[in-house]
Structure formats: structure tokens, C-alpha cells
Design an enzyme around this catalytic site. Structure first.
Site, PDB file in Angstrom:
ATOM      1  N   TYR A   1      -3.896 -15.304  10.499  1.00 51.02           N
ATOM      2  CA  TYR A   1      -3.618 -14.286   9.477  1.00 51.02           C
ATOM      3  C   TYR A   1      -4.276 -14.685   8.156  1.00 51.02           C
ATOM      4  CZ  TYR A   1      -1.319 -11.284   6.115  1.00 51.02           C
ATOM      5  OH  TYR A   1      -1.091 -10.391   5.100  1.00 51.02           O
TER       6      TYR A   1
ATOM      7  N   ALA B   1      -1.400   4.174   5.665  1.00 50.74           N
ATOM      8  CA  ALA B   1      -0.615   4.961   4.696  1.00 50.74           C
ATOM      9  C   ALA B   1       0.775   5.307   5.212  1.00 50.74           C
ATOM     10  CB  ALA B   1      -1.377   6.237   4.346  1.00 50.74           C
TER      11      ALA B   1
ATOM     12  N   THR C   1       8.289  -4.972   2.695  1.00 50.28           N
ATOM     13  CA  THR C   1       7.804  -3.739   3.336  1.00 50.28           C
ATOM     14  C   THR C   1       8.180  -3.882   4.817  1.00 50.28           C
ATOM     15  OG1 THR C   1       5.697  -4.786   3.865  1.00 50.28           O
ATOM     16  CG2 THR C   1       5.793  -3.613   1.761  1.00 50.28           C
TER      17      THR C   1
HETATM   18  P1  NDP Z   1       3.509  -2.452   6.451  1.00 48.40           P
HETATM   19  O1  NDP Z   1       3.740  -3.024   7.819  1.00 48.40           O
HETATM   20  O2  NDP Z   1       4.623  -1.753   5.782  1.00 48.40           O
HETATM   21  O3  NDP Z   1       2.223  -1.507   6.465  1.00 48.40           O
HETATM   22  C1  NDP Z   1       1.085  -1.802   7.229  1.00 48.40           C
HETATM   23  C2  NDP Z   1       0.297  -0.527   7.441  1.00 48.40           C
HETATM   24  O4  NDP Z   1      -0.884  -0.846   8.210  1.00 48.40           O
HETATM   25  C3  NDP Z   1       1.069   0.511   8.218  1.00 48.40           C
HETATM   26  O5  NDP Z   1       0.902   1.755   7.590  1.00 48.40           O
HETATM   27  C4  NDP Z   1       0.421   0.508   9.587  1.00 48.40           C
HETATM   28  O6  NDP Z   1       0.454   1.833  10.121  1.00 48.40           O
HETATM   29  C5  NDP Z   1      -1.013   0.119   9.229  1.00 48.40           C
HETATM   30  N1  NDP Z   1      -1.738  -0.423  10.369  1.00 48.40           N
HETATM   31  C6  NDP Z   1      -1.513  -1.549  11.058  1.00 48.40           C
HETATM   32  N2  NDP Z   1      -2.381  -1.670  12.067  1.00 48.40           N
HETATM   33  C7  NDP Z   1      -3.184  -0.580  12.014  1.00 48.40           C
HETATM   34  C8  NDP Z   1      -4.283  -0.109  12.800  1.00 48.40           C
HETATM   35  N3  NDP Z   1      -4.734  -0.785  13.847  1.00 48.40           N
HETATM   36  N4  NDP Z   1      -4.872   1.057  12.458  1.00 48.40           N
HETATM   37  C9  NDP Z   1      -4.420   1.761  11.396  1.00 48.40           C
HETATM   38  N5  NDP Z   1      -3.402   1.377  10.615  1.00 48.40           N
HETATM   39  C10 NDP Z   1      -2.790   0.221  10.939  1.00 48.40           C
HETATM   40  O7  NDP Z   1       3.036  -3.703   5.577  1.00 48.40           O
HETATM   41  P2  NDP Z   1       2.446  -3.797   4.091  1.00 48.40           P
HETATM   42  O8  NDP Z   1       2.480  -2.514   3.390  1.00 48.40           O
HETATM   43  O9  NDP Z   1       3.103  -4.967   3.462  1.00 48.40           O
HETATM   44  O10 NDP Z   1       0.950  -4.217   4.427  1.00 48.40           O
HETATM   45  C11 NDP Z   1      -0.182  -3.589   3.882  1.00 48.40           C
HETATM   46  C12 NDP Z   1      -1.270  -4.634   3.699  1.00 48.40           C
HETATM   47  O11 NDP Z   1      -0.827  -5.599   2.755  1.00 48.40           O
HETATM   48  C13 NDP Z   1      -1.629  -5.424   4.963  1.00 48.40           C
HETATM   49  O12 NDP Z   1      -3.023  -5.585   5.004  1.00 48.40           O
HETATM   50  C14 NDP Z   1      -0.922  -6.758   4.760  1.00 48.40           C
HETATM   51  O13 NDP Z   1      -1.574  -7.802   5.449  1.00 48.40           O
HETATM   52  C15 NDP Z   1      -1.052  -6.910   3.265  1.00 48.40           C
HETATM   53  N6  NDP Z   1      -0.124  -7.804   2.596  1.00 48.40           N
HETATM   54  C16 NDP Z   1       1.232  -7.661   2.726  1.00 48.40           C
HETATM   55  C17 NDP Z   1       2.070  -8.525   2.040  1.00 48.40           C
HETATM   56  C18 NDP Z   1       3.561  -8.471   2.167  1.00 48.40           C
HETATM   57  O14 NDP Z   1       4.229  -9.492   1.881  1.00 48.40           O
HETATM   58  N7  NDP Z   1       4.140  -7.351   2.537  1.00 48.40           N
HETATM   59  C19 NDP Z   1       1.546  -9.555   1.134  1.00 48.40           C
HETATM   60  C20 NDP Z   1       0.111  -9.614   1.099  1.00 48.40           C
HETATM   61  C21 NDP Z   1      -0.674  -8.756   1.772  1.00 48.40           C
HETATM   62  P3  NDP Z   1       0.684   2.224  11.650  1.00 48.40           P
HETATM   63  O15 NDP Z   1       1.568   1.162  12.260  1.00 48.40           O
HETATM   64  O16 NDP Z   1       1.315   3.569  11.577  1.00 48.40           O
HETATM   65  O17 NDP Z   1      -0.697   2.234  12.221  1.00 48.40           O
HETATM   66  C1  8X3 Z   2       1.714 -11.666   3.277  1.00 52.78           C
HETATM   67  C2  8X3 Z   2       2.180 -12.789   2.432  1.00 52.78           C
HETATM   68  O1  8X3 Z   2       2.748 -15.254   2.430  1.00 52.78           O
HETATM   69  O2  8X3 Z   2       3.732 -13.885   4.188  1.00 52.78           O
HETATM   70  O3  8X3 Z   2       0.339 -11.597   3.286  1.00 52.78           O
HETATM   71  O4  8X3 Z   2       1.410 -14.460   4.272  1.00 52.78           O
HETATM   72  S1  8X3 Z   2       2.512 -14.164   3.380  1.00 52.78           S
END
Ligand code: NDP
Ligand code: 8X3
Length: 251
Positions: free
Chosen positions: A151, A10, A186
Site C-alpha cells: 500500500y 466518488a 471513511t
Molecule cells: P473509501 O473506501 O471511503 O473510498 C474509496 C473509494 O475508491 C470508493 O469510492 C471506492 O468506490 C473507490 N474505488 C476503490 N476501488 C476502485 C476501483 N477499482 N475502481 C473505481 N473506484 C474504486 O476511502 P477514502 O475516501 O479514505 O479513500 C480515498 C483515497 O484516499 C484512496 O486512494 C485512499 O488510499 C486514500 N487515503 C485514505 C486515507 C484514510 O485514512 N482514509 C489516508 C490517506 C489516503 P467503489 O467501491 O464503489 O468502487
Molecule cells: C491511509 C493512511 O496511515 O492508514 O493512507 O496508511 S494509513
């Protein structure tokens, strides 16, 4: 009692955007991530709107996951909606050059952390016969690309695990959804490229990616449809993104 939403990851991106949107609706929030300073800032931003509980948690720490969930305050113990969002990609190297630690971290976070959160929260949902789990996968789970190796495989796990949960939960009122976003701006790329801002920015250059708010809108919608409707799986890309042709290596 207001609906209680627990969001992992979050502290930024999709997770923080979801927290903001659910807060507008007055839901009680449990916000988890490793960066407590970010959670504290979010809590002070949202506390006027709803009852927010924050806790630093690394989802890869199995004992910490159990401890946090067992010690939630009474006001936040009954989780109605679990957003399994914490996750990351590390690097874009081909499999034969990758850092094995990066692979382990992705598996431990995207797969193991999500499994442990789910296993810890599900019994309460089943006992109350009420709940919704939204698992954040990715288009990378369905569509391979160079350097996406582990990934993408972790996100394919999330897609299939979600379907398995749905099968197990037949006969209950619990809903399960897998959301697979495409390119979204993000901190995702900053993390993937080890804080190299220039490389991260280049992912979104001259394009209109999805925003965290776009994804939060979809998550809130998915959890707001009538109680008898289950959105199993949803894949979302920005208009500017599509698949490419299959690659062929020629002499
Ligand atoms: P961000 O990097 O902005 O957010 C990722 C979040 O995950 C952060 O809040 C981070 O918090 C938390 N996190 C990472 N590792 C841990 C851990 N070990 N324990 C607890 N929290 C953790 O990226 P997004 O918002 O884009 O990503 C959110 C999800 O969406 C992910 O699962 C990502 O794979 C997925 N996703 C993202 C896409 C994109 O293009 N952005 C597309 C498709 C899927 P903190 O570092 O404070 O722990
Ligand atoms: C994040 C989207 O295409 O960079 O999951 O893997 S991509």
C-alpha cells in the site's frame, strides 16, 4: 460552461465529500466508482445544485476507462479538474504472509488505474492548455509502517508520478498536485479489514481523525488558488497523529 470536475472513487469517503463541496459551487460533475447505487443516491442528492453525470467504472479495467471517457456526454467532455482519488489498502499482513491477490489489487487500482485515467484525460487538458490534476497519495507513501508494504509503495508511486507530471507539463498552464492525508475516518479501514466493523472502528477509537469533509475542503482550496500558483505536494495529519521512533529489534 461551468468548470467540470471528474472524481474517481466518488461513491464514498473523500470522493463523495469532494462531490458535495464542488456541487455547492455549481461545478459540473463526473462521478465514477464501481458501486452504481451509491452514485445514483449522490446524484439525486446533488442534482438540484449542479449538472451531475455518473457512470459505474472499475478503474483497473483499462478498456472501460477509455470507453467511459470517450462516451462522456458533450456537456461533460472537457474535464477541467481530475481528482484521482479511487484507491484502497487491503490487509495489514507482513510481506511474507500477505495474500498476493491483495497486492495485485492495490497495484492495479492505486497505480495502474490512476495512470490510465491520467493518460486518457491529459491530452484534452494539454490541447485546451487548461486543467488541474489532484492525485490522492498518503502519508504511507513517505512513512513506512508494519503491514503497509505494498500500500505504502503504491502511494510513493503516486507522489513521484505527480512530480514527474509537473516536470512534463512545464510550459503549459496545467497544474498538478499530490495530497498525502494521514488517518481519516471513511470506509478506508472497513475495506482494509474486509468489512470487519469492529476492527475498522478500533483504528479511530478515542482519537479525532481527519474527516472526509476536512480533505474535501483542502482539495477544493488547492484547486481554487490563483491560476499561476501550483501546490505541488501537501501532507496533512490530524493533530492526534505523529511519527514514532525507529524500531530496534533486541536480543
Ligand atoms: P473509501 O473506501 O471511503 O473510498 C474509496 C473509494 O475508491 C470508493 O469510492 C471506492 O468506490 C473507490 N474505488 C476503490 N476501488 C476502485 C476501483 N477499482 N475502481 C473505481 N473506484 C474504486 O476511502 P477514502 O475516501 O479514505 O479513500 C480515498 C483515497 O484516499 C484512496 O486512494 C485512499 O488510499 C486514500 N487515503 C485514505 C486515507 C484514510 O485514512 N482514509 C489516508 C490517506 C489516503 P467503489 O467501491 O464503489 O468502487
Ligand atoms: C491511509 C493512511 O496511515 O492508514 O493512507 O496508511 S494509513
Amino acid at each position: 460552461m461551468p468548470t467540470t470536475v471528474l472524481i474517481t472513487g466518488a461513491s464514498s469517503g473523500f470522493g463523495a465529500a469532494c462531490a458535495r463541496l464542488y456541487a455547492q459551487k455549481g461545478y459540473a460533475l463526473v462521478l465514477l466508482a464501481r458501486r452504481l447505487d451509491r452514485l445514483e443516491a449522490l446524484k439525486s442528492e446533488l442534482s438540484q445544485q449542479c449538472n451531475v453525470f455518473i457512470q459505474a467504472l472499475d478503474v483497473t479495467d483499462r478498456n472501460a476507462v477509455s470507453h467511459v471517457l470517450e462516451t462522456l456526454p458533450a456537456s461533460h467532455q472537457s474535464i477541467d479538474i481530475l481528482i484521482n482519488n479511487a484507491g484502497l489498502a487491503l490487509g495489514i499482513a507482513p510481506a511474507h504472509e500477505t495474500d498476493l491477490n491483495d497486492w495485485d489489487t492495490m497495484v492495479n487500482t492505486n497505480i495502474t488505474g490512476l495512470m490510465h485515467m491520467t493518460r486518457a484525460i491529459l491530452p484534452g487538458m494539454v490541447a485546451r492548455n487548461r486543467g488541474h490534476i489532484v492525485n490522492i497519495a498518503s502519508i504511507a507513501g513517505s512513512w513506512p509502517y508494519p503491514g503497509g508494504n505494498t500500500y505504502g509503495a503504491t502511494k510513493a508511486f503516486v507522489q513521484q508520478f505527480t512530480k514527474g507530471l509537473k516536470a512534463d507539463l512545464l510550459g503549459t498552464n496545467i497544474r498538478v498536485t499530490e495530497l498525502s492525508p494521514g488517518m481519516a475516518e471513511t470506509e478506508f479501514s472497513l475495506v482494509r479489514f474486509n468489512q470487519d466493523q469492529q476492527k475498522a472502528d478500533s483504528v479511530y477509537d478515542n482519537a479525532t481523525p481527519l474527516s472526509a469533509a476536512d480533505i474535501a475542503d483542502i482539495i477544493v482550496w488547492v484547486t481554487s488558488v490563483p491560476a499561476h500558483v501550483n501546490i505541488n505536494s501537501l501532507e496533512v495529519m490530524p493533530v492526534c497523529q505523529a511519527w514514532g521512533p525507529l524500531a530496534v529489534s533486541r536480543d
